[in-house]
Design a protein around this motif. Structure first.
Motif, PDB file in Angstrom:
ATOM      1  N   VAL A 225       3.184   3.916   8.768  1.00 28.08           N
ATOM      2  CA  VAL A 225       3.093   2.457   8.711  1.00 28.08           C
ATOM      3  C   VAL A 225       1.839   2.037   7.959  1.00 28.08           C
ATOM      4  O   VAL A 225       1.870   1.151   7.095  1.00 28.08           O
ATOM      5  CB  VAL A 225       3.088   1.853  10.130  1.00 28.08           C
ATOM      6  N   GLY A 226       0.708   2.697   8.282  1.00 24.28           N
ATOM      7  CA  GLY A 226      -0.550   2.361   7.620  1.00 24.28           C
ATOM      8  C   GLY A 226      -0.509   2.627   6.128  1.00 24.28           C
ATOM      9  O   GLY A 226      -0.999   1.818   5.328  1.00 24.28           O
ATOM     10  N   THR A 227       0.090   3.742   5.751  1.00 27.77           N
ATOM     11  CA  THR A 227       0.208   4.086   4.331  1.00 27.77           C
ATOM     12  C   THR A 227       1.075   3.075   3.594  1.00 27.77           C
ATOM     13  O   THR A 227       0.741   2.632   2.484  1.00 27.77           O
ATOM     14  CB  THR A 227       0.806   5.492   4.165  1.00 27.77           C
ATOM     15  N   TYR A 228       2.184   2.703   4.232  1.00 31.02           N
ATOM     16  CA  TYR A 228       3.085   1.730   3.608  1.00 31.02           C
ATOM     17  C   TYR A 228       2.421   0.359   3.494  1.00 31.02           C
ATOM     18  O   TYR A 228       2.546  -0.327   2.484  1.00 31.02           O
ATOM     19  CB  TYR A 228       4.378   1.640   4.415  1.00 31.02           C
ATOM     20  N   ALA A 229       1.674  -0.035   4.545  1.00 33.75           N
ATOM     21  CA  ALA A 229       0.953  -1.314   4.514  1.00 33.75           C
ATOM     22  C   ALA A 229      -0.083  -1.323   3.391  1.00 33.75           C
ATOM     23  O   ALA A 229      -0.215  -2.311   2.656  1.00 33.75           O
ATOM     24  CB  ALA A 229       0.284  -1.570   5.864  1.00 33.75           C
ATOM     25  N   ALA A 230      -0.803  -0.202   3.249  1.00 34.49           N
ATOM     26  CA  ALA A 230      -1.805  -0.106   2.191  1.00 34.49           C
ATOM     27  C   ALA A 230      -1.146  -0.197   0.812  1.00 34.49           C
ATOM     28  O   ALA A 230      -1.693  -0.811  -0.113  1.00 34.49           O
ATOM     29  CB  ALA A 230      -2.571   1.207   2.327  1.00 34.49           C
ATOM     30  N   PHE A 231       0.042   0.405   0.695  1.00 31.09           N
ATOM     31  CA  PHE A 231       0.771   0.358  -0.570  1.00 31.09           C
ATOM     32  C   PHE A 231       1.161  -1.076  -0.913  1.00 31.09           C
ATOM     33  O   PHE A 231       0.998  -1.527  -2.053  1.00 31.09           O
ATOM     34  CB  PHE A 231       2.023   1.241  -0.470  1.00 31.09           C
ATOM     35  N   LEU A 232       1.652  -1.830   0.087  1.00 31.79           N
ATOM     36  CA  LEU A 232       2.028  -3.221  -0.156  1.00 31.79           C
ATOM     37  C   LEU A 232       0.806  -4.069  -0.495  1.00 31.79           C
ATOM     38  O   LEU A 232       0.871  -4.950  -1.358  1.00 31.79           O
ATOM     39  CB  LEU A 232       2.738  -3.794   1.073  1.00 31.79           C
TER      40      LEU A 232
ATOM     41  N   LEU B  52      -0.084  -3.425  -4.100  1.00 31.78           N
ATOM     42  CA  LEU B  52       0.797  -4.160  -5.005  1.00 31.78           C
ATOM     43  C   LEU B  52       0.396  -5.634  -5.072  1.00 31.78           C
ATOM     44  O   LEU B  52       0.410  -6.246  -6.144  1.00 31.78           O
ATOM     45  CB  LEU B  52       2.253  -4.048  -4.541  1.00 31.78           C
ATOM     46  N   ASN B  53       0.033  -6.179  -3.925  1.00 33.02           N
ATOM     47  CA  ASN B  53      -0.389  -7.573  -3.882  1.00 33.02           C
ATOM     48  C   ASN B  53      -1.684  -7.769  -4.669  1.00 33.02           C
ATOM     49  O   ASN B  53      -1.861  -8.748  -5.402  1.00 33.02           O
ATOM     50  CB  ASN B  53      -0.581  -8.012  -2.424  1.00 33.02           C
ATOM     51  N   TRP B  54      -2.603  -6.797  -4.537  1.00 31.99           N
ATOM     52  CA  TRP B  54      -3.915  -6.885  -5.194  1.00 31.99           C
ATOM     53  C   TRP B  54      -3.793  -6.823  -6.719  1.00 31.99           C
ATOM     54  O   TRP B  54      -4.522  -7.515  -7.440  1.00 31.99           O
ATOM     55  CB  TRP B  54      -4.794  -5.751  -4.685  1.00 31.99           C
ATOM     56  N   ILE B  55      -2.884  -6.000  -7.232  1.00 32.07           N
ATOM     57  CA  ILE B  55      -2.745  -5.865  -8.685  1.00 32.07           C
ATOM     58  C   ILE B  55      -1.836  -6.939  -9.279  1.00 32.07           C
ATOM     59  O   ILE B  55      -1.583  -6.949 -10.487  1.00 32.07           O
ATOM     60  CB  ILE B  55      -2.205  -4.471  -9.079  1.00 32.07           C
ATOM     61  N   GLY B  56      -1.344  -7.841  -8.425  1.00 29.98           N
ATOM     62  CA  GLY B  56      -0.547  -8.943  -8.931  1.00 29.98           C
ATOM     63  C   GLY B  56       0.933  -8.681  -9.008  1.00 29.98           C
ATOM     64  O   GLY B  56       1.682  -9.474  -9.594  1.00 29.98           O
ATOM     65  N   ALA B  57       1.376  -7.569  -8.403  1.00 31.39           N
ATOM     66  CA  ALA B  57       2.813  -7.274  -8.452  1.00 31.39           C
ATOM     67  C   ALA B  57       3.612  -8.331  -7.699  1.00 31.39           C
ATOM     68  O   ALA B  57       4.764  -8.601  -8.026  1.00 31.39           O
ATOM     69  CB  ALA B  57       3.078  -5.884  -7.856  1.00 31.39           C
ATOM     70  N   ALA B  58       2.987  -8.927  -6.663  1.00 27.07           N
ATOM     71  CA  ALA B  58       3.699  -9.938  -5.881  1.00 27.07           C
ATOM     72  C   ALA B  58       4.110 -11.121  -6.741  1.00 27.07           C
ATOM     73  O   ALA B  58       5.203 -11.673  -6.589  1.00 27.07           O
ATOM     74  CB  ALA B  58       2.822 -10.411  -4.719  1.00 27.07           C
TER      75      ALA B  58
ATOM     76  N   TRP C 251       3.275 -10.267   1.464  1.00 30.23           N
ATOM     77  CA  TRP C 251       3.315  -8.850   1.815  1.00 30.23           C
ATOM     78  C   TRP C 251       3.279  -8.634   3.323  1.00 30.23           C
ATOM     79  O   TRP C 251       3.934  -7.739   3.845  1.00 30.23           O
ATOM     80  CB  TRP C 251       2.167  -8.094   1.154  1.00 30.23           C
ATOM     81  N   LEU C 252       2.546  -9.467   4.066  1.00 33.06           N
ATOM     82  CA  LEU C 252       2.471  -9.274   5.503  1.00 33.06           C
ATOM     83  C   LEU C 252       3.805  -9.590   6.168  1.00 33.06           C
ATOM     84  O   LEU C 252       4.262  -8.882   7.064  1.00 33.06           O
ATOM     85  CB  LEU C 252       1.367 -10.166   6.100  1.00 33.06           C
ATOM     86  N   THR C 253       4.447 -10.652   5.733  1.00 33.28           N
ATOM     87  CA  THR C 253       5.758 -10.988   6.283  1.00 33.28           C
ATOM     88  C   THR C 253       6.767  -9.901   5.950  1.00 33.28           C
ATOM     89  O   THR C 253       7.564  -9.487   6.791  1.00 33.28           O
ATOM     90  CB  THR C 253       6.244 -12.334   5.707  1.00 33.28           C
ATOM     91  N   ASP C 254       6.700  -9.434   4.717  1.00 38.18           N
ATOM     92  CA  ASP C 254       7.633  -8.398   4.281  1.00 38.18           C
ATOM     93  C   ASP C 254       7.437  -7.114   5.077  1.00 38.18           C
ATOM     94  O   ASP C 254       8.393  -6.397   5.357  1.00 38.18           O
ATOM     95  CB  ASP C 254       7.424  -8.123   2.786  1.00 38.18           C
ATOM     96  N   LEU C 255       6.191  -6.831   5.460  1.00 38.67           N
ATOM     97  CA  LEU C 255       5.885  -5.602   6.179  1.00 38.67           C
ATOM     98  C   LEU C 255       6.621  -5.534   7.506  1.00 38.67           C
ATOM     99  O   LEU C 255       7.070  -4.468   7.927  1.00 38.67           O
ATOM    100  CB  LEU C 255       4.375  -5.498   6.411  1.00 38.67           C
ATOM    101  N   ILE C 256       6.764  -6.683   8.192  1.00 46.11           N
ATOM    102  CA  ILE C 256       7.326  -6.666   9.537  1.00 46.11           C
ATOM    103  C   ILE C 256       8.828  -6.975   9.563  1.00 46.11           C
ATOM    104  O   ILE C 256       9.411  -7.117  10.622  1.00 46.11           O
ATOM    105  CB  ILE C 256       6.588  -7.672  10.448  1.00 46.11           C
TER     106      ILE C 256
ATOM    107  N   VAL D   5      12.803   0.580   4.421  1.00 45.19           N
ATOM    108  CA  VAL D   5      12.210   1.083   3.175  1.00 45.19           C
ATOM    109  C   VAL D   5      11.143   2.109   3.504  1.00 45.19           C
ATOM    110  O   VAL D   5      11.038   3.164   2.874  1.00 45.19           O
ATOM    111  CB  VAL D   5      11.611  -0.077   2.348  1.00 45.19           C
ATOM    112  N   MET D   6      10.327   1.815   4.532  1.00 44.05           N
ATOM    113  CA  MET D   6       9.276   2.737   4.943  1.00 44.05           C
ATOM    114  C   MET D   6       9.860   4.062   5.416  1.00 44.05           C
ATOM    115  O   MET D   6       9.335   5.137   5.107  1.00 44.05           O
ATOM    116  CB  MET D   6       8.444   2.123   6.063  1.00 44.05           C
TER     117      MET D   6
END
Length: 238
Positions: free
Chosen positions: A38-45, A48-54, A66-71, A78-79
């Motif tokens: 979960v932590g790895t997947y959260a960090a990945f999202l 993506l948010n940080w580099i502007g992929a969102a 990204w936080l809404t998508d995570l839960i 996907v995780m």
């Protein structure tokens, strides 16, 4: 001989799941494995948010947080699918953390006459874990190139490569507790084929979502048995 020893070691590890002490370690290991995923997947999202992929995604499918998508359930599944790839380094980390406890539980039940051993120093365990994680990541990144050229054999290649790497680490950790780093390496080389086979037996369920959560602890127990079996059959090391 190698196949028989491997299967026997694996079945003995599975047979101890009902043991209260072993079950406690197993449940803790599964819980931490899941949290790491979960932590790895959260960090990945977050990355993506940080580099502007969102923003790019928003242009295509609308507003995404990204936080809404995570839960969301979609994100959860996907995780789970990504865990097929993520579980290789995670399995290595969890095994390193719990090897001593699992091995001691196995030895107390199946090898009660073995003398107690001092835990591997944390600095040594951390060094080995980080070194092996680096090797895992580099080899698996290089393997991506092979997958592109031979996609029809990608799963078999994944099992073979990670079976070799995981077998190497699992056995080294299990053997070092009893006979030290140098003798463990010599014993590992002497039985390289059997250890590779056992490592592949661990790598196969790593590619099965949810089942792979059990692999780190079961793998540690399996290789503890394997070490003792191979030690008995290797007179120069016994």
């Amino acid at each position: 001989m190698g196949f028989a020893i491997t299967i026997t070691s694996f079945l003995k590890a599975l047979g101890q799941i009902g043991d209260a002490r072993f079950r406690r370690v197993l449940l803790i290991g599964v819980g931490l494995t899941f949290l790491l995923l979960v932590g790895t997947y959260a960090a990945f999202l977050m990355f993506l948010n940080w580099i502007g992929a969102a923003e790019t995604i928003q242009e295509v499918i609308g507003d995404v947080a990204w936080l809404t998508d995570l839960i969301t359930w979609t994100s959860f599944f996907v995780m789970i699918v990504l865990s097929v790839v993520l579980m290789v380094p995670v399995a290595s980390t969890i095994t390193s953390m719990f090897l001593d406890e699992v091995a001691q539980a196995v030895e107390d039940r199946h090898y009660p006459n073995m003398p107690k051993v001092a835990p591997i120093p944390f600095s040594d365990a951390l060094r080995d874990t980080l070194s092996f994680l680096g090797l895992l990541l580099v080899v698996n990144l290089l393997a991506l190139i092979i997958y592109l050229f031979f996609p029809q054999f990608a799963l078999l290649i994944f099992w073979a490569i990670n079976g070799f790497l995981l077998g190497r680490e699992y056995f080294q950790l299990a053997a070092m507790r009893r006979i030290g780093r140098v003798r463990a390496k010599a014993l590992r080389k002497k039985h390289a084929g059997t250890i590779w086979l056992a490592g592949t037996l661990m790598a196969v369920p790593l590619s099965i979502p949810l089942v792979n959560l059990l692999v780190p602890i079961i793998g540690a127990a399996t290789f503890t048995h394997l070490f003792h079996q191979l030690l008995r059959r290797s007179a120069p090391y016994g």
